[in-house]
Scaffold this motif. Structure first.
Motif, PDB file in Angstrom:
ATOM      1  N   PRO A 275     -40.934 -19.349  -4.562  1.00  0.00           N
ATOM      2  CA  PRO A 275     -40.020 -18.241  -4.875  1.00  0.00           C
ATOM      3  C   PRO A 275     -39.970 -17.127  -3.836  1.00  0.00           C
ATOM      4  CG  PRO A 275     -41.973 -18.151  -6.279  1.00  0.00           C
ATOM      5  CD  PRO A 275     -42.010 -19.463  -5.569  1.00  0.00           C
ATOM      6  N   ARG A 276     -40.916 -17.096  -2.915  1.00  0.00           N
ATOM      7  CA  ARG A 276     -40.882 -16.065  -1.875  1.00  0.00           C
ATOM      8  C   ARG A 276     -40.288 -16.580  -0.561  1.00  0.00           C
ATOM      9  NH1 ARG A 276     -45.505 -11.556  -1.680  1.00  0.00           N
ATOM     10  NH2 ARG A 276     -45.944 -11.304  -3.899  1.00  0.00           N
ATOM     11  N   VAL A 277     -39.872 -17.824  -0.541  1.00  0.00           N
ATOM     12  CA  VAL A 277     -39.374 -18.426   0.699  1.00  0.00           C
ATOM     13  C   VAL A 277     -37.953 -18.931   0.500  1.00  0.00           C
ATOM     14  CG1 VAL A 277     -39.788 -20.146   2.497  1.00  0.00           C
ATOM     15  CG2 VAL A 277     -41.735 -19.114   1.279  1.00  0.00           C
ATOM     16  N   PHE A 278     -37.080 -18.576   1.437  1.00  0.00           N
ATOM     17  CA  PHE A 278     -35.680 -18.970   1.393  1.00  0.00           C
ATOM     18  C   PHE A 278     -35.325 -19.688   2.696  1.00  0.00           C
ATOM     19  CE2 PHE A 278     -36.339 -15.531  -1.478  1.00  0.00           C
ATOM     20  CZ  PHE A 278     -35.444 -15.697  -2.530  1.00  0.00           C
ATOM     21  N   ALA A 279     -34.229 -20.433   2.676  1.00  0.00           N
ATOM     22  CA  ALA A 279     -33.785 -21.132   3.885  1.00  0.00           C
ATOM     23  C   ALA A 279     -32.273 -21.028   4.011  1.00  0.00           C
ATOM     24  CB  ALA A 279     -34.212 -22.591   3.865  1.00  0.00           C
ATOM     25  N   ILE A 280     -31.798 -20.850   5.244  1.00  0.00           N
ATOM     26  CA  ILE A 280     -30.371 -20.736   5.515  1.00  0.00           C
ATOM     27  C   ILE A 280     -30.036 -21.474   6.818  1.00  0.00           C
ATOM     28  CG2 ILE A 280     -29.961 -18.553   4.310  1.00  0.00           C
ATOM     29  CD1 ILE A 280     -30.306 -17.111   6.995  1.00  0.00           C
ATOM     30  N   GLY A 281     -28.775 -21.752   6.994  1.00  0.00           N
ATOM     31  CA  GLY A 281     -28.306 -22.312   8.250  1.00  0.00           C
ATOM     32  C   GLY A 281     -28.537 -23.807   8.380  1.00  0.00           C
ATOM     33  N   ASP A 282     -28.669 -24.255   9.626  1.00  0.00           N
ATOM     34  CA  ASP A 282     -28.729 -25.683   9.926  1.00  0.00           C
ATOM     35  C   ASP A 282     -29.964 -26.374   9.380  1.00  0.00           C
ATOM     36  OD1 ASP A 282     -26.471 -25.054  11.311  1.00  0.00           O
ATOM     37  OD2 ASP A 282     -27.232 -25.590  13.293  1.00  0.00           O
ATOM     38  N   CYS A 283     -31.003 -25.619   9.026  1.00  0.00           N
ATOM     39  CA  CYS A 283     -32.225 -26.245   8.508  1.00  0.00           C
ATOM     40  C   CYS A 283     -32.208 -26.368   6.990  1.00  0.00           C
ATOM     41  CB  CYS A 283     -33.473 -25.479   8.950  1.00  0.00           C
ATOM     42  SG  CYS A 283     -33.651 -23.835   8.209  1.00  0.00           S
ATOM     43  N   ALA A 284     -31.234 -25.748   6.333  1.00  0.00           N
ATOM     44  CA  ALA A 284     -31.231 -25.662   4.871  1.00  0.00           C
ATOM     45  C   ALA A 284     -30.377 -26.758   4.235  1.00  0.00           C
ATOM     46  CB  ALA A 284     -30.721 -24.296   4.426  1.00  0.00           C
ATOM     47  N   GLU A 285     -30.894 -27.343   3.169  1.00  0.00           N
ATOM     48  CA  GLU A 285     -30.141 -28.304   2.365  1.00  0.00           C
ATOM     49  C   GLU A 285     -29.796 -27.616   1.046  1.00  0.00           C
ATOM     50  OE1 GLU A 285     -30.705 -32.712   0.314  1.00  0.00           O
ATOM     51  OE2 GLU A 285     -31.943 -32.136   2.035  1.00  0.00           O
ATOM     52  N   VAL A 286     -28.534 -27.238   0.917  1.00  0.00           N
ATOM     53  CA  VAL A 286     -28.068 -26.475  -0.241  1.00  0.00           C
ATOM     54  C   VAL A 286     -27.127 -27.353  -1.060  1.00  0.00           C
ATOM     55  CG1 VAL A 286     -26.995 -24.319  -1.006  1.00  0.00           C
ATOM     56  CG2 VAL A 286     -28.155 -24.418   1.216  1.00  0.00           C
ATOM     57  N   GLY A 287     -27.497 -27.591  -2.320  1.00  0.00           N
ATOM     58  CA  GLY A 287     -26.640 -28.441  -3.130  1.00  0.00           C
ATOM     59  C   GLY A 287     -26.488 -29.836  -2.558  1.00  0.00           C
TER      60      GLY A 287
END
Length: 388
Positions: A275-287
């Motif tokens: 819960p304290r770590v987020f990911a965005i951009g080319d490294c992130a798998e969202v949905g």
């Protein structure tokens, strides 16, 4: 003392998030960690910098020092993160230092997929994924120009980046040949008619294409690089560039015990399995999707900035058309979802092409589109159809 938000990565995703955070909170402490100089530049410009007569140095828009001042952040340049400690809420840095965080954001981007090849010339295959890569590519091209050789460049991959670099190399006076195991250019993004049109325009400008074949070996020779293909044919070239795709940087996350698949798995709020770590951009798998394009990154950053400043926000994407930077055949594509069932309806004329992908279960529902040449002027109109 409150630990800062720590952002690993100073690419488009990292800097865009910092900018969005500053719009909402001028005082929240932010530390950014960059494995390179941390200078701000437009990564999409790398594939048309030659046409624009831009050097690696001139692509830098602002130095890391200027970004520190503008965003009121601390930037740790040339700093490698070697471990994420989820229990201690800190990252371990190369050389022995630690950086504690209240929230950690992974914006580490992706690495080029390296082709598996044989031969003594394998190490000469270049990829262009960041400013340092482009500097080496630029230097290699300049050396070819100085030798006044045949200037034949082989590009591995007929996707978006491969086609963009082929067009850009033509503007610089090089002779690109594009090879791919696929059947046509941008096979995953465009209907066959649009692929054929793009290929024809690039061929008319001087590019060559080879499909249903892969490079299997590269060897140095007195005449340059000797290349052998999977279909048994061969060719000689002066330079090889690989553009066969990217793989998200998931190593640190996996080592820390975060859930990873193709990318670092997040929920709709960009939160990882911690819960304290987020990911965005080319490294992130969202949905279940990794979207290595500019517009998804911008929407992710706006949503995450709101979440991190007290307003939990799920990222929502509108229609997100992508401009393919191929002046020989201006192209805009808003690809349908990868698992979408439907069909392309294509209208083609001498001065343009218009294609709409419709849902097979609801033909009135548009899921994607492609526009070329004069028809790119309908971009907003088509985007509105997909959005509704």
């Amino acid at each position: 003392m409150v630990s800062p938000i720590v952002i690993i990565g100073t690419g488009l995703a990292g800097y865009s998030l910092a900018k969005e955070l500053r719009k909402l909170d001028a005082t929240i402490p932010i530390v950014m960690i960059s494995r390179d100089a941390g200078d701000f530049y437009s990564k999409p410009m790398l594939s048309n910098a030659l046409c624009a007569k831009k050097s690696a140095a001139s692509l830098v828009l602002k130095s890391s020092v200027a970004m520190e001042e503008e965003l009121s952040v601390r930037i740790l340049s040339h700093t490698q993160v070697v471990k994420i400690d989820l229990q201690a809420h800190c990252v371990h840095l190369e050389g022995g230092g630690n950086q504690f965080y209240s929230t950690l954001v992974l914006a580490m981007g992706a690495d080029p997929i390296r082709p598996v090849l044989e031969g003594n010339g394998v190490d000469s295959v270049l990829s262009v994924n960041d400013l340092g890569d482009f500097s080496l590519f630029e230097k290699s091209l300049a050396e070819l120009e100085a030798r006044n050789t045949s200037r034949n460049v082989l590009i591995l991959g007929a996707g978006l980046i491969g086609c963009e670099f082929a067009n850009d190399l033509l503007a610089r006076g090089f002779n690109p040949t594009v090879v791919d195991v696929a059947n046509r250019v941008l096979e995953r993004l465009l209907p066959p008619q649009a692929s054929r049109r793009l290929q024809t325009r690039l061929e008319n400008a001087g590019a060559a294409f080879r499909f249903k074949a892969a490079v299997v070996s590269v060897n140095r020779s007195a005449a340059g690089l000797a290349v052998e293909f999977s279909d048994g044919t061969a060719m000689r070239c002066d330079l090889i560039m690989s553009a066969i795709g990217l793989k998200p940087r998931i190593g640190l996350a996996a080592q820390a015990g975060l859930e990873v698949q193709c990318g670092i798995v997040t929920d709709g709020k960009l939160m990882t399995s911690d819960p304290r770590v987020f990911a965005i951009g080319d490294c992130a798998e969202v949905g279940c999707s990794v979207l290595p394009f500019v517009m998804p990154i911008m929407f992710q950053c706006r949503a995450l900035a709101a979440t991190l400043t007290g307003t939990p926000t799920v990222v929502k994407y509108p229609a997100m058309p992508v401009t393919v930077k191929t002046p020989a055949c201006p192209t805009v594509v808003c690809p349908p979802p990868s698992r979408a069932e439907g069909a392309w309806e294509v209208l083609e004329a001498d001065d343009g092409l218009e294609a709409l992908f419709s849902d097979s279960t609801s033909p009135d529902r548009a899921l994607g589109f492609a526009l070329q040449e004069k028809s790119v002027l309908k971009r907003q109109q088509m985007a509105a159809r997909v959005a509704t």
